[in-house]
Design a protein around this motif. Structure first.
Motif, short mmCIF file in Angstrom:
data_model
loop_
_atom_site.label_atom_id
_atom_site.label_comp_id
_atom_site.label_asym_id
_atom_site.label_seq_id
_atom_site.Cartn_x
_atom_site.Cartn_y
_atom_site.Cartn_z
N ALA A 128 0.80 -1.22 0.00
CA ALA A 128 0.00 0.00 0.00
C ALA A 128 0.84 1.27 0.00
O ALA A 128 0.29 2.37 -0.11
CB ALA A 128 -0.95 0.00 1.20
N ASP A 129 2.15 1.14 0.13
CA ASP A 129 3.02 2.32 0.11
C ASP A 129 3.73 2.49 -1.23
O ASP A 129 4.59 3.37 -1.36
CB ASP A 129 4.07 2.21 1.23
N ILE A 165 1.45 2.99 -7.35
CA ILE A 165 0.04 2.78 -7.02
C ILE A 165 -0.58 4.08 -6.53
O ILE A 165 -1.69 4.46 -6.93
CB ILE A 165 -0.09 1.65 -5.98
N LEU A 166 0.14 4.80 -5.67
CA LEU A 166 -0.35 6.11 -5.22
C LEU A 166 -0.47 7.07 -6.39
O LEU A 166 -1.43 7.85 -6.48
CB LEU A 166 0.59 6.68 -4.16
N TYR A 172 -5.25 -3.93 -6.75
CA TYR A 172 -4.18 -3.22 -6.06
C TYR A 172 -4.69 -2.69 -4.73
O TYR A 172 -5.90 -2.46 -4.56
CB TYR A 172 -3.66 -2.08 -6.93
N PRO A 173 -3.80 -2.47 -3.78
CA PRO A 173 -4.24 -1.93 -2.49
C PRO A 173 -4.61 -0.46 -2.60
O PRO A 173 -4.12 0.26 -3.48
CB PRO A 173 -3.00 -2.10 -1.61
N ASN A 222 -8.29 -3.21 0.60
CA ASN A 222 -8.65 -4.43 -0.10
C ASN A 222 -8.09 -5.67 0.60
O ASN A 222 -7.05 -5.60 1.26
CB ASN A 222 -8.15 -4.37 -1.55
N THR A 223 -8.77 -6.78 0.45
CA THR A 223 -8.37 -8.03 1.09
C THR A 223 -6.94 -8.40 0.70
O THR A 223 -6.54 -8.27 -0.45
CB THR A 223 -9.31 -9.16 0.65
N GLY A 224 -6.18 -8.83 1.70
CA GLY A 224 -4.82 -9.30 1.43
C GLY A 224 -3.74 -8.28 1.65
O GLY A 224 -2.55 -8.59 1.53
N TYR A 225 -4.12 -7.04 2.00
CA TYR A 225 -3.12 -5.99 2.20
C TYR A 225 -3.22 -5.43 3.62
O TYR A 225 -4.29 -5.43 4.22
CB TYR A 225 -3.34 -4.86 1.19
#
Length: 536
Positions: free
Chosen positions: A119-120, A124-125, A517-518, A533-536
């Motif tokens: 998530a970092d 993705i951001l 993606y997260p 989201n699931t898994g993150y």
């Protein structure tokens, strides 16, 4: 230099619309360069302001800042990790089985191409942030073009009539942004022009986003220009139809319902809209793809211009990056001879799709293999792996783009060849209303255009396994592959592995949670309505 819908100076406008940004981007600090440039009533004194403001919405798809290609109008996001087309390419292509990026010290790339992101991750951001900025700019445009505001400003009837189309285009760009959020993240901060600017946004899930995108695109269809009649770089009915066809093709993934008949219906609309295949495959990926035979195949481009829209976007990255470390073949591609020194190479599994002899002279096969090993056991070794010459900064008439780094080649976000293959796939998946004869003809037309000798296929040759491979051969490096592999059940799990999948040299299984993606950590912190989201 291209004669296009001009967005070259609109970066200034992008930067100054801070007064209109909704809180869907409050985790991103967007600041104007000049306080005197803030949009006010003086700006709207000239009625050309409305078209310029619309250009600012489009510009966010190409530009990242006002101080050159390396600048960013979003504090905390680098231009290289927040340019819309580039991060889309990374998330859809670099994460899959076609491309390897050599320089893993570039923030986020190592994690994306090895499927170990979190998530970092700045890429993705960058996608999450840049896409929400487009939504915010579209909302701002719609707020500034209400009937009440236009009447208050004594806008002429002629301009009001034009603004009807402008508003439809802004709504389309917003819907397209929500489409990508639905596809990549499964949720989004949701705002429209009706929301108060500082209100906490709702978080829409996939079903809600699907419903909004579908209804919004259908609602604006009548106000959009007919296909191929708008200025280059502006959206028309064909773009709306394409997004609808895409959401219907992927509806089982998004909402658990098959909508293949609807996909076929919209593919028909596009095919009957006047689009035609470029006479040569390579024309779609050249510096003059806005004027050569590709101009009637490309349904929607992301604009690239070596003078006015300099950016580190997808075509600049791919053309400079695909120059080989051994070959130094950049001059033929219209960039510096050494390019970026072998930044991009090919994973073995993609190369093997062209192994059969029928692909030896296929014009889609631009793979360079001489003197190279197909295996990439060390990602930092730029001499390992084959390279690709699909995109170039050369023109179809023998010239080159105006700059040897920042290319003139538009990125073909949507094109007709994709529609042909979508039509066939939706038919094979049980959609009603397709003509099997036409389905075969569409595939054979792509093979014929590519000079492939196997251009007399029959309906029995067309299977889903054939289609997923043919999509890779036709559409590689066009930001579709992750979505395709997910739809075919091959992205996660271990039924299909590729080099470096899951951080294994030969590939290993990755969990089903990687289909999404997260939500970036910064975005979660700014809006408690979002959930990870699931898994993150």
């Amino acid at each position: 230099m291209k004669k296009i819908f001009k967005i070259e100076k609109i970066a200034v406008l992008i930067l100054v619309m801070v007064v209109a940004l909704s809180s869907c981007t409050k985790d991103l600090d967007i600041t104007p360069k000049d306080d005197q440039d803030l949009l006010g009533e003086d700006f709207f004194a000239n009625e050309t302001a409305y078209k310029r403001l619309l250009a600012g919405v489009y510009a966010n798809l190409s530009l990242t800042g006002v101080d050159g290609a390396g600048s960013s109008n979003i504090d905390g996001l680098d231009a290289g990790t927040s340019q819309f087309g580039r991060v889309l390419l990374y998330l859809q292509t670099l994460s899959a089985d076609q491309m390897i990026w050599s320089y893993e010290n570039d923030p986020g790339t190592r994690e994306i191409q090895r499927n170990i992101w979190n998530a970092d991750d700045p890429i993705i951001l960058g996608m999450f942030g840049r896409t929400h900025v487009t939504i915010a700019f579209a909302n701002n445009f719609l707020r500034e073009t209400t009937d009440a505001k236009l009447t208050e400003r004594n806008v002429s009837q002629a301009t009001k009539n034009e603004i009807v189309r402008y508003r439809a285009e802004a709504r389309l760009l917003r819907a397209m942004s929500y489409y990508y959020m639905m596809d990549l993240f499964g949720q989004a901060n949701f705002t429209t022009e009706d929301d108060a600017i500082n209100a906490q946004p709702q978080a829409y899930n996939r079903q809600q986003l699907f419903d909004f995108v579908e209804s919004e695109l259908k609602a604006i269809e009548g106000d959009l220009a007919d296909p191929l009649t708008n200025e280059h770089g502006r959206a028309d009915k064909g773009v709306a139809w394409m997004i609808l066809a895409k959401i219907y093709l992927n509806a089982e993934v998004y909402i658990g319902q098959g909508k293949y008949t609807e996909c076929i219906d919209y593919c028909k609309k596009i095919i009957n809209g006047g689009y035609t295949l470029a006479t040569e495959y390579k024309h779609n990926f050249m510096a003059d793809n806005n004027t050569n035979s590709a101009k009637n195949e490309i349904i929607f481009p992301l604009i690239s211009d070596g003078v006015f829209t300099q950016n580190f976007g997808p075509t600049t990255v791919m053309i400079n990056g695909s120059v080989g470390s051994i070959e130094a073949n950049g001059a033929a591609l219209g960039v510096g001879a050494g390019g970026w020194g072998g930044a991009l190479r090919l994973r073995k599994q993609f190369v093997q799709l062209f192994d059969a002899s029928i692909f030896n002279n296929d014009s889609r096969n631009t793979i360079i293999s001489a003197g190279r090993d197909i295996e990439i056991t060390d990602i930092s070794d730029r001499d390992q792996g084959y390279i690709l010459e699909k995109y170039s900064n050369a023109t179809s008439t023998g010239g080159f783009g105006v700059d040897q780094t920042f290319v003139d080649t538009d990125f073909p976000l949507f094109r007709l060849a994709d529609v042909y293959l979508m039509y066939v796939e939706a038919h094979l998946r049980g959609g009603a209303g397709a003509d099997p004869v036409l389905a075969v003809n569409y595939v054979n037309a792509l093979r014929d255009r590519a000079n492939n000798p196997q251009n007399n296929l029959t309906i029995t040759d067309l299977t889903l396994d054939f289609i997923i491979d043919e999509r890779a051969r036709e559409l590689h490096w066009e930001a579709h592959r992750r979505q395709d592999l997910i739809r075919f059940g091959r992205f996660t799990g271990g039924s299909y592995n590729w080099a470096w999948k899951g951080n294994g040299t030969n590939g290993i299984a990755i969990p089903a949670s990687r289909k999404l993606y997260p939500i970036p950590a910064a975005s979660l912190a700014s809006n408690p309505n979002l959930s990870q989201n699931t898994g993150y």
